[in-house]
Design a protein around this motif. Structure first.
Motif, PDB file in Angstrom:
ATOM      1  N   THR A  29       9.526 -28.932  -4.584  1.00 23.82           N
ATOM      2  CA  THR A  29       9.068 -30.536  -4.667  1.00 23.82           C
ATOM      3  C   THR A  29       9.936 -30.991  -6.705  1.00 23.82           C
ATOM      4  O   THR A  29       9.082 -30.339  -7.253  1.00 23.82           O
ATOM      5  CB  THR A  29       8.607 -31.955  -4.310  1.00 23.82           C
ATOM      6  OG1 THR A  29       6.998 -31.596  -5.050  1.00 23.82           O
ATOM      7  CG2 THR A  29       8.238 -31.379  -3.060  1.00 23.82           C
ATOM      8  N   THR A  30      10.908 -32.097  -6.273  1.00 25.12           N
ATOM      9  CA  THR A  30      11.233 -32.278  -7.640  1.00 25.12           C
ATOM     10  C   THR A  30      10.932 -33.378  -8.083  1.00 25.12           C
ATOM     11  O   THR A  30      11.454 -34.410  -7.212  1.00 25.12           O
ATOM     12  CB  THR A  30      12.436 -31.717  -8.027  1.00 25.12           C
ATOM     13  OG1 THR A  30      12.625 -30.346  -8.429  1.00 25.12           O
ATOM     14  CG2 THR A  30      13.016 -32.330 -10.086  1.00 25.12           C
ATOM     15  N   ASP A  31       9.738 -34.448  -8.916  1.00 27.69           N
ATOM     16  CA  ASP A  31       9.856 -35.932  -9.193  1.00 27.69           C
ATOM     17  C   ASP A  31      10.959 -36.667  -9.713  1.00 27.69           C
ATOM     18  O   ASP A  31      11.697 -35.633 -10.593  1.00 27.69           O
ATOM     19  CB  ASP A  31       8.433 -36.160 -10.384  1.00 27.69           C
ATOM     20  CG  ASP A  31       8.191 -37.258 -10.263  1.00 27.69           C
ATOM     21  OD1 ASP A  31       7.777 -38.296  -9.336  1.00 27.69           O
ATOM     22  OD2 ASP A  31       8.325 -37.887 -11.665  1.00 27.69           O
ATOM     23  N   LYS A  32      11.364 -37.499  -8.810  1.00 30.97           N
ATOM     24  CA  LYS A  32      12.998 -37.782  -9.702  1.00 30.97           C
ATOM     25  C   LYS A  32      12.713 -38.601 -10.541  1.00 30.97           C
ATOM     26  O   LYS A  32      13.601 -38.615 -11.799  1.00 30.97           O
ATOM     27  CB  LYS A  32      13.035 -38.880  -8.830  1.00 30.97           C
ATOM     28  CG  LYS A  32      13.857 -38.436  -7.250  1.00 30.97           C
ATOM     29  CD  LYS A  32      13.835 -39.749  -6.643  1.00 30.97           C
ATOM     30  CE  LYS A  32      14.646 -38.823  -4.902  1.00 30.97           C
ATOM     31  NZ  LYS A  32      15.031 -39.910  -3.634  1.00 30.97           N
ATOM     32  N   GLY A  35      11.404 -35.259 -13.279  1.00 31.97           N
ATOM     33  CA  GLY A  35      12.290 -33.676 -13.087  1.00 31.97           C
ATOM     34  C   GLY A  35      11.297 -33.034 -13.090  1.00 31.97           C
ATOM     35  O   GLY A  35      12.226 -31.492 -12.795  1.00 31.97           O
ATOM     36  N   THR A  37       9.140 -30.490 -11.866  1.00 31.06           N
ATOM     37  CA  THR A  37       9.148 -29.714 -10.787  1.00 31.06           C
ATOM     38  C   THR A  37       7.979 -28.983  -9.721  1.00 31.06           C
ATOM     39  O   THR A  37       7.085 -28.406 -10.831  1.00 31.06           O
ATOM     40  CB  THR A  37      10.253 -28.248 -10.035  1.00 31.06           C
ATOM     41  OG1 THR A  37      11.556 -28.571 -10.092  1.00 31.06           O
ATOM     42  CG2 THR A  37      10.458 -27.581  -9.226  1.00 31.06           C
ATOM     43  N   ASN A  38       7.229 -29.160  -8.823  1.00 30.51           N
ATOM     44  CA  ASN A  38       6.434 -28.257  -7.847  1.00 30.51           C
ATOM     45  C   ASN A  38       6.688 -27.537  -7.704  1.00 30.51           C
ATOM     46  O   ASN A  38       6.956 -27.529  -6.978  1.00 30.51           O
ATOM     47  CB  ASN A  38       5.293 -29.869  -8.058  1.00 30.51           C
ATOM     48  CG  ASN A  38       3.950 -29.492  -7.236  1.00 30.51           C
ATOM     49  OD1 ASN A  38       3.165 -28.221  -7.432  1.00 30.51           O
ATOM     50  ND2 ASN A  38       3.511 -30.123  -6.090  1.00 30.51           N
ATOM     51  N   ASP A  39       6.275 -26.749  -8.460  1.00 32.27           N
ATOM     52  CA  ASP A  39       6.476 -25.007  -6.651  1.00 32.27           C
ATOM     53  C   ASP A  39       4.696 -24.162  -6.542  1.00 32.27           C
ATOM     54  O   ASP A  39       4.392 -23.622  -7.730  1.00 32.27           O
ATOM     55  CB  ASP A  39       7.117 -24.749  -7.321  1.00 32.27           C
ATOM     56  CG  ASP A  39       8.113 -22.828  -7.071  1.00 32.27           C
ATOM     57  OD1 ASP A  39       6.702 -22.822  -6.121  1.00 32.27           O
ATOM     58  OD2 ASP A  39       8.428 -21.975  -7.746  1.00 32.27           O
TER      59      ASP A  39
END
Length: 77
Positions: A29-32, A35, A37-39
């Motif tokens: 997911t990427t926090d809007k 920016g 990214t949580n991978d």
């Protein structure tokens, strides 16, 4: 992944199955706003454990199937 027993979807955490919850949590997911990214795969790489997520899915599937087996037996007896 293949051969996940249908019984695994019967074990619910709130309004969704444990597997559905796990799959939802382990997505990239990427926090809007930031920016960032949580991978989840990054953790696996950092800990030299590339099979971590697959093994977690296996464990959750086992718990789900065994729990439903016990619940079904209690309901019958």
């Amino acid at each position: 992944m293949t051969a996940v027993p249908a019984e695994a979807d019967r074990y619910m955490l709130g309004s969704r199955s444990a597997l559905a919850w796990l799959i939802d949590r382990y997505q990239v997911t990427t926090d809007k706003s930031s920016g960032i990214t949580n991978d989840p795969n990054d953790w696996c790489d950092e800990h030299d454990d590339p099979a971590h997520i697959v093994e977690l899915i296996k464990r959750v599937t086992t718990v789900a199937v065994e729990t439903m087996r016990i619940v079904d037996a209690l309901e019958q007896g």
